[in-house]
Design a protein around this motif. Structure first.
Motif, mmCIF file in Angstrom:
data_model
loop_
_atom_site.group_PDB
_atom_site.id
_atom_site.type_symbol
_atom_site.label_atom_id
_atom_site.label_comp_id
_atom_site.label_asym_id
_atom_site.label_seq_id
_atom_site.Cartn_x
_atom_site.Cartn_y
_atom_site.Cartn_z
ATOM 1 N N GLY A 1 116.943 30.563 36.524
ATOM 2 C CA GLY A 1 116.228 29.222 36.302
ATOM 3 C C GLY A 1 114.812 29.421 35.857
ATOM 4 O O GLY A 1 114.114 30.689 36.000
ATOM 5 N N TRP A 2 114.246 28.597 35.213
ATOM 6 C CA TRP A 2 113.092 28.734 34.555
ATOM 7 C C TRP A 2 111.852 28.008 35.321
ATOM 8 O O TRP A 2 111.876 27.064 36.012
ATOM 9 C CB TRP A 2 112.837 27.741 33.123
ATOM 10 C CG TRP A 2 113.858 28.518 32.045
ATOM 11 C CD1 TRP A 2 115.131 28.429 31.886
ATOM 12 C CD2 TRP A 2 113.500 29.583 31.166
ATOM 13 N NE1 TRP A 2 115.370 29.204 30.876
ATOM 14 C CE2 TRP A 2 114.395 29.826 30.249
ATOM 15 C CE3 TRP A 2 112.293 29.958 30.891
ATOM 16 C CZ2 TRP A 2 114.505 30.851 29.277
ATOM 17 C CZ3 TRP A 2 112.097 30.957 29.804
ATOM 18 C CH2 TRP A 2 113.089 31.325 29.080
ATOM 19 N N LEU A 3 110.907 28.797 35.382
ATOM 20 C CA LEU A 3 109.457 28.212 35.934
ATOM 21 C C LEU A 3 108.597 27.984 34.771
ATOM 22 O O LEU A 3 108.177 28.853 34.047
ATOM 23 C CB LEU A 3 109.105 29.088 37.031
ATOM 24 C CG LEU A 3 107.547 28.689 37.638
ATOM 25 C CD1 LEU A 3 107.625 27.288 38.021
ATOM 26 C CD2 LEU A 3 107.144 29.738 38.472
ATOM 27 N N LEU A 4 108.240 26.772 34.494
ATOM 28 C CA LEU A 4 107.076 26.239 33.463
ATOM 29 C C LEU A 4 105.718 25.685 34.076
ATOM 30 O O LEU A 4 105.884 24.853 34.546
ATOM 31 C CB LEU A 4 107.646 25.563 32.226
ATOM 32 C CG LEU A 4 109.068 25.888 31.928
ATOM 33 C CD1 LEU A 4 109.258 24.892 30.693
ATOM 34 C CD2 LEU A 4 109.033 27.340 31.220
ATOM 35 N N LEU A 5 104.753 26.414 33.702
ATOM 36 C CA LEU A 5 103.680 26.025 34.118
ATOM 37 C C LEU A 5 102.377 25.614 33.149
ATOM 38 O O LEU A 5 102.252 26.519 32.344
ATOM 39 C CB LEU A 5 103.194 26.972 35.191
ATOM 40 C CG LEU A 5 103.882 27.477 36.458
ATOM 41 C CD1 LEU A 5 103.519 28.624 37.101
ATOM 42 C CD2 LEU A 5 103.958 26.445 37.416
ATOM 43 N N GLU A 6 101.631 24.523 33.431
ATOM 44 C CA GLU A 6 100.398 24.405 32.850
ATOM 45 C C GLU A 6 99.244 24.761 33.366
ATOM 46 O O GLU A 6 99.300 24.900 34.701
ATOM 47 C CB GLU A 6 99.978 22.714 32.349
ATOM 48 C CG GLU A 6 98.879 22.547 31.663
ATOM 49 C CD GLU A 6 98.780 21.083 31.566
ATOM 50 O OE1 GLU A 6 99.691 20.192 31.280
ATOM 51 O OE2 GLU A 6 97.453 20.759 31.452
ATOM 52 N N HIS A 7 98.339 25.353 32.610
ATOM 53 C CA HIS A 7 97.029 26.222 33.355
ATOM 54 C C HIS A 7 96.031 25.840 32.373
ATOM 55 O O HIS A 7 96.098 25.494 31.115
ATOM 56 C CB HIS A 7 97.493 27.662 33.464
ATOM 57 C CG HIS A 7 98.097 28.241 32.266
ATOM 58 N ND1 HIS A 7 97.302 28.472 31.079
ATOM 59 C CD2 HIS A 7 99.203 28.565 31.866
ATOM 60 C CE1 HIS A 7 97.992 29.060 30.214
ATOM 61 N NE2 HIS A 7 99.256 29.396 30.706
ATOM 62 N N GLY A 8 94.721 26.394 32.665
ATOM 63 C CA GLY A 8 93.438 26.367 32.070
ATOM 64 C C GLY A 8 93.720 27.188 30.773
ATOM 65 O O GLY A 8 94.393 28.304 30.849
ATOM 66 N N HIS A 9 92.757 27.170 30.087
ATOM 67 C CA HIS A 9 92.692 27.848 28.585
ATOM 68 C C HIS A 9 92.559 29.259 28.898
ATOM 69 O O HIS A 9 92.876 30.091 27.957
ATOM 70 C CB HIS A 9 91.542 27.132 27.637
ATOM 71 C CG HIS A 9 90.417 27.331 28.148
ATOM 72 N ND1 HIS A 9 89.638 28.357 27.667
ATOM 73 C CD2 HIS A 9 89.633 26.575 29.036
ATOM 74 C CE1 HIS A 9 88.440 28.530 28.212
ATOM 75 N NE2 HIS A 9 88.347 27.373 28.947
ATOM 76 N N ASP A 10 92.018 29.728 29.777
ATOM 77 C CA ASP A 10 91.650 31.153 30.016
ATOM 78 C C ASP A 10 92.642 31.516 31.396
ATOM 79 O O ASP A 10 92.310 32.621 31.639
ATOM 80 C CB ASP A 10 90.106 31.475 30.443
ATOM 81 C CG ASP A 10 89.676 30.410 31.637
ATOM 82 O OD1 ASP A 10 90.590 29.574 32.186
ATOM 83 O OD2 ASP A 10 88.509 30.522 31.959
ATOM 84 N N GLN A 11 93.568 30.931 31.687
ATOM 85 C CA GLN A 11 94.423 31.543 32.789
ATOM 86 C C GLN A 11 95.827 32.046 32.328
ATOM 87 O O GLN A 11 96.371 32.473 33.145
ATOM 88 C CB GLN A 11 94.731 30.422 33.705
ATOM 89 C CG GLN A 11 93.350 29.936 34.356
ATOM 90 C CD GLN A 11 93.399 28.603 35.237
ATOM 91 O OE1 GLN A 11 94.321 27.795 34.842
ATOM 92 N NE2 GLN A 11 92.902 28.605 36.376
ATOM 93 N N ALA A 12 96.107 32.168 31.111
ATOM 94 C CA ALA A 12 97.452 32.671 30.468
ATOM 95 C C ALA A 12 97.752 34.009 31.259
ATOM 96 O O ALA A 12 98.872 34.193 31.590
ATOM 97 C CB ALA A 12 97.432 32.238 29.051
ATOM 98 N N GLN A 13 96.971 34.775 31.179
ATOM 99 C CA GLN A 13 97.040 36.319 31.420
ATOM 100 C C GLN A 13 97.317 36.350 32.724
ATOM 101 O O GLN A 13 98.087 37.007 33.318
ATOM 102 C CB GLN A 13 95.916 37.152 31.008
ATOM 103 C CG GLN A 13 95.946 37.659 29.518
ATOM 104 C CD GLN A 13 95.131 38.613 29.017
ATOM 105 O OE1 GLN A 13 94.275 39.357 29.953
ATOM 106 N NE2 GLN A 13 95.179 38.924 27.859
ATOM 107 N N ALA A 14 96.459 35.661 33.434
ATOM 108 C CA ALA A 14 96.790 35.710 35.011
ATOM 109 C C ALA A 14 98.106 35.247 35.573
ATOM 110 O O ALA A 14 98.624 35.702 36.587
ATOM 111 C CB ALA A 14 95.388 34.993 35.812
ATOM 112 N N VAL A 15 98.316 34.036 34.995
ATOM 113 C CA VAL A 15 99.741 33.252 35.174
ATOM 114 C C VAL A 15 100.885 34.276 34.785
ATOM 115 O O VAL A 15 101.701 34.457 35.673
ATOM 116 C CB VAL A 15 99.709 31.827 34.644
ATOM 117 C CG1 VAL A 15 100.984 31.334 34.777
ATOM 118 C CG2 VAL A 15 98.636 30.927 35.169
ATOM 119 N N ALA A 16 100.689 34.715 33.447
ATOM 120 C CA ALA A 16 101.649 35.801 33.220
ATOM 121 C C ALA A 16 101.828 37.028 34.104
ATOM 122 O O ALA A 16 103.080 37.363 34.644
ATOM 123 C CB ALA A 16 101.454 36.436 31.932
ATOM 124 N N ALA A 17 100.720 37.598 34.879
ATOM 125 C CA ALA A 17 100.883 38.734 35.593
ATOM 126 C C ALA A 17 101.645 38.263 36.858
ATOM 127 O O ALA A 17 102.323 38.827 37.422
ATOM 128 C CB ALA A 17 99.321 39.179 35.727
#
Ligand code: GLN
Length: 273
Positions: A229-245
């Motif tokens: 299953g997929w989880l897709l999240l919107e986040h702030g412009h500087d949060q991509a790395q934190a969310v990926a981790a």
């Protein structure tokens, strides 16, 4: 303020952008913007001369146009909005387009999709509208927001299940093929919050570093997703790395980030492995 032209002049003097002024006039006069421009010598009636100045003043003071006219277009759907819900943003269409691509490529006959923190229902309704084969559930902790989402679903005749729920609470024991969310993600001390003061704080910031809601969703997702299953999240412009981790920590694979039209890293998602 006697005519449409006068109203536009007054709007400019008050610092209201021309397009916003035209949208407000179109709303109050129930005419198209093209009509207004071709007929700007038409006198305003008593009601209109009474309503317009306060609307223009509220817009000049920073109230979102969408709250003043009560609606906002999102992904081709006209949605009702009120100050109880975040104004749907074009940025969030990135998340919807991504989810629709995946649903379009899925070989699951009727994929179960969950939208967490649905607000006006924007994401859930756009997904069901774009992928009618899916079964869409949307939840929100705010009863006021759910009332707006319900109105939107009824008006648009788009069938989504709406649940009152504090994040996972009402969906314990359920599993979905896809979970999407545009949760509150602005840091508690972010100066942008001042400009967003007319929108519900609950929908904008979880306080702290802004990642708490994203963490809570990512932590709970493996128990609420089917295998693959997929989880897709919107986040702030500087949060991509934190969310990926965070996603990799919870054993998500194919972790990818997508950019919005403004070029900002706006959504990150992965697939449960
Ligand atoms: N995208 C919004 C903004 O920055 C914030 C939305 C959110 O916190 N989910 O204006």
């Amino acid at each position: 303020m006697k005519t449409i032209a006068d109203a536009l002049t007054q709007a400019r003097a008050a610092g209201v952008e021309r397009l916003d002024a035209l949208m407000l006039l179109a709303h109050v006069l129930k005419q198209s913007r093209t009509w207004l421009l071709a007929n700007d010598d038409v006198p305003l009636n008593g009601n209109q001369t009474q309503t317009l100045p306060s609307l223009l003043a509220r817009r000049a003071a920073g109230e979102p146009l969408a709250y003043l006219i009560g609606e906002k277009e999102f992904h081709g759907l006209m949605l009702l909005v009120s100050p109880d819900v975040l104004v749907p943003r074009p940025d969030t269409e990135t998340l919807v387009d991504w989810a629709l691509e995946l649903l379009g490529n899925s070989n699951i006959a009727a994929p179960a999709v969950l939208d967490m923190g649905t607000g006006s229902g924007a994401i859930a309704l756009a997904l069901k509208n774009g992928a009618p084969q899916s079964r869409v559930t949307a939840l929100d902790v705010s009863e006021q927001a759910l009332a707006i989402a319900r109105d939107n679903a009824l008006r648009l005749q788009v069938d989504v299940q709406l649940l009152h729920s504090d994040w996972w609470q009402a969906v314990e024991g359920q599993r979905f093929d896809m979970i999407v969310s545009n949760p509150p993600y602005i840091a508690g001390d972010d100066h942008h919050l001042a400009a967003l003061r007319h929108e519900p704080t609950l929908a904008l910031t979880p306080g702290g570093d802004g990642l708490d809601a994203l963490r809570h969703i990512i932590d709970g997702a493996p128990q609420h997703l089917q295998a693959q299953g997929w989880l897709l999240l919107e986040h702030g412009h500087d949060q991509a790395q934190a969310v990926a981790a965070l996603l990799r920590e919870r054993h998500f694979a194919s972790v990818t980030t997508r950019h919005d039209l403004g070029g900002n890293a706006r959504c990150t998602g992965g697939r449960l492995s």
